[in-house]
Design an enzyme around this catalytic site. Structure first.
Site, PDB file in Angstrom:
ATOM      1  N   ARG A 115     102.191 -24.706 -28.314  1.00 45.37           N
ATOM      2  CA  ARG A 115     103.294 -23.862 -27.831  1.00 45.37           C
ATOM      3  C   ARG A 115     103.833 -24.407 -26.524  1.00 45.37           C
ATOM      4  NH1 ARG A 115     101.276 -21.710 -23.348  1.00 45.37           N
ATOM      5  NH2 ARG A 115      99.087 -21.041 -23.269  1.00 45.37           N
ATOM      6  N   VAL A 119      99.118 -22.570 -18.764  1.00 47.49           N
ATOM      7  CA  VAL A 119      97.841 -21.945 -19.114  1.00 47.49           C
ATOM      8  C   VAL A 119      97.960 -20.428 -19.073  1.00 47.49           C
ATOM      9  CG1 VAL A 119      97.012 -21.968 -16.720  1.00 47.49           C
ATOM     10  CG2 VAL A 119      95.374 -21.908 -18.590  1.00 47.49           C
ATOM     11  N   CYS A 214     100.148 -19.388 -16.036  1.00 47.80           N
ATOM     12  CA  CYS A 214     101.459 -19.954 -16.332  1.00 47.80           C
ATOM     13  C   CYS A 214     101.888 -20.996 -15.294  1.00 47.80           C
ATOM     14  CB  CYS A 214     102.525 -18.859 -16.446  1.00 47.80           C
ATOM     15  SG  CYS A 214     102.070 -17.604 -17.660  1.00 47.80           S
TER      16      CYS A 214
END
Lengths: 285, 154
Positions: A115, A119, A214
């Site tokens: 994706r 993280v 993220c």
């Protein structure tokens, strides 16, 4: 067919506290997305496992098998139906295709996925929604798709919990102040999406402390439960007594309702698949 | 570049057809797939990348997943991916053959796909296994028209 949420929580409205969140409703207009009449809405099968902990690898394999089936149907012009899976995962860290392992801060057990995004952590108390949509039947624009997923969660937080969440320019996800409540990372293969969005409902957020979520250094992670705990005034303190199960179920019902609205799909409940340690039984799509 | 990108994104967001085909470049001597990859054929060797139209719609590319050297690729099948802001898209090979070179520059500078989609942003080189497959690809005029039609629908 999903009915209206059977349990809707109306706590006192959450207002800003230490930070000033950008409180504005999105001007996303889902009615512009699909110009079709109600009775010809695209069908979307729902695989509801919202109270189950599905191992990450199983769910990913399952999604990929659905995507492959759908691509074959697309070639035959028979892609008649979308799908959405909703579940929880046991504790796991995952990385996107280009994610830096630096953001893992030394953690060794993780999945490198296909994706987008950096993280993140999944675990009990976090609802994860994996829409497998053919964007040719929606809008062939990944940016639109990300905004649409955000819209679903923003509407859930507003309608179900009267929490006014928002987008932050350049930081995909759903935020309350500087707390990220929902994270997004998707993959599109010939316009068929998988992966999706995770919403922290009652999840223990301490596992996020072990990573740079993220890849964003100076923000925090929040959950619906924590936001609801913040009392407006002393009198309101202690008035909210919802069990974790109630919060998760209410969020699930609202997610399904808002998802069907934003994407203009007709939801159709499907039996959950049976899976063993070794495989997931093939599903009819 | 930024204005063009904004126009494209906003156009999609608000479902308005302001996207002007005059912005995105289409090169004459290349062949194109309907999944927005280009191929430049030189004998039995081909260079592959994604088109200006594709990179414009994607936005800033932050990561390119390159295939391994020696991998077999098949026309129409995925051989890698590009990521732009939380969304990864498959890229499909317009030709069949064997990957003989990949553009390692993209590891450090994925933005080359945006800035120079037909030159510095090339993705892989393939030793073709079937030159006949090229007949099923579009030339520059057909591809331009295809992009116009696709944008008009959304």
């Amino acid at each position: 067919m999903i009915t209206n949420p059977s349990f809707v929580i109306h706590p006192p409205q959450i207002s800003s506290r230490k930070s000033t969140p950008s409180i504005h409703f999105s001007n996303f207009n889902s009615s512009q997305a699909i110009p079709i009449a109600y009775d010809s809405k695209r069908r979307c099968d729902v695989f509801d496992m919202h109270n189950e902990l599905v191992p990450y690898a199983k769910a990913w394999t399952w999604q990929k098998s659905i995507v492959e089936e759908r691509k074959k149907l697309v070639d035959k012009n028979e892609d008649l139906c979308d799908s959405v899976i909703i579940l929880q995962h046991p504790s796991v860290y995952t990385l996107g295709i280009g994610s830096s392992e630096d953001h893992l801060k030394g953690i060794k057990n993780f999945y490198r996925t296909d994706r987008g995004g950096e993280v993140t952590y999944h675990g009990p108390g976090q609802l994860v929604m994996y829409p497998i949509l053919n964007l040719r039947y929606h809008t062939m624009d990944l940016h639109w798709y990300l905004r649409a997923l955000e819209e679903v969660v923003i509407r859930v937080l507003s309608s179900c919990f009267t929490i006014k969440a928002a987008r932050h320019e350049g930081l995909t996800g759903v935020w309350f102040g500087d707390q990220k409540v929902a994270a997004i990372g998707v993959r599109a293969s010939k316009w068929i999406t998988h992966h999706g969005v995770s919403v922290n409902v009652t999840a223990d957020l301490t596992p996020f402390d072990r990573i740079v979520p993220c890849g964003i250094q100076d923000r925090q992670v929040g959950s619906i439960k924590e936001l609801l705990r913040q009392p407006l005034s002393f009198e309101e303190c202690g008035k909210l007594h919802f069990t974790d199960d109630q919060l998760v179920n209410a969020t699930y019902e609202s997610l399904m309702k808002e998802f069907s609205e934003v994407f203009q799909v007709q939801l159709c409940m499907k039996p959950r698949p049976y899976y063993t340690e070794n495989n997931i039984s093939r599903l009819t799509v | 570049m930024a204005m063009r990108l904004w126009a494209s994104k906003s156009a999609s967001y608000f479902k308005i057809s302001v996207f002007n085909r005059g912005f995105a470049t289409v090169l004459k001597d290349l062949k194109y797939a309907d999944s927005h990859e280009w191929v430049k054929v030189e004998g039995s060797s081909a260079t592959v990348g994604i088109t200006d139209h594709a990179q414009d719609h994607l936005g800033d590319v932050v990561y390119v997943e390159l295939p391994e050297l020696g991998t077999a690729v098949t026309q129409g099948s995925s051989f890698g991916a590009v990521e732009s802001v939380k969304a990864t898209s498959d890229i499909n090979s317009p030709v069949s053959g064997k990957v003989v070179e990949v553009n390692k520059e993209l590891d450090e500078s994925p933005g080359l796909v945006n800035g120079s989609p037909y030159e510095k942003g090339w993705i892989m080189k393939v030793e073709l296994s079937n030159n006949d497959e090229l007949k099923s690809l579009m030339d520059s005029d057909s591809y331009s028209k295809f992009c116009d039609e696709e944008d008009a629908k959304h």
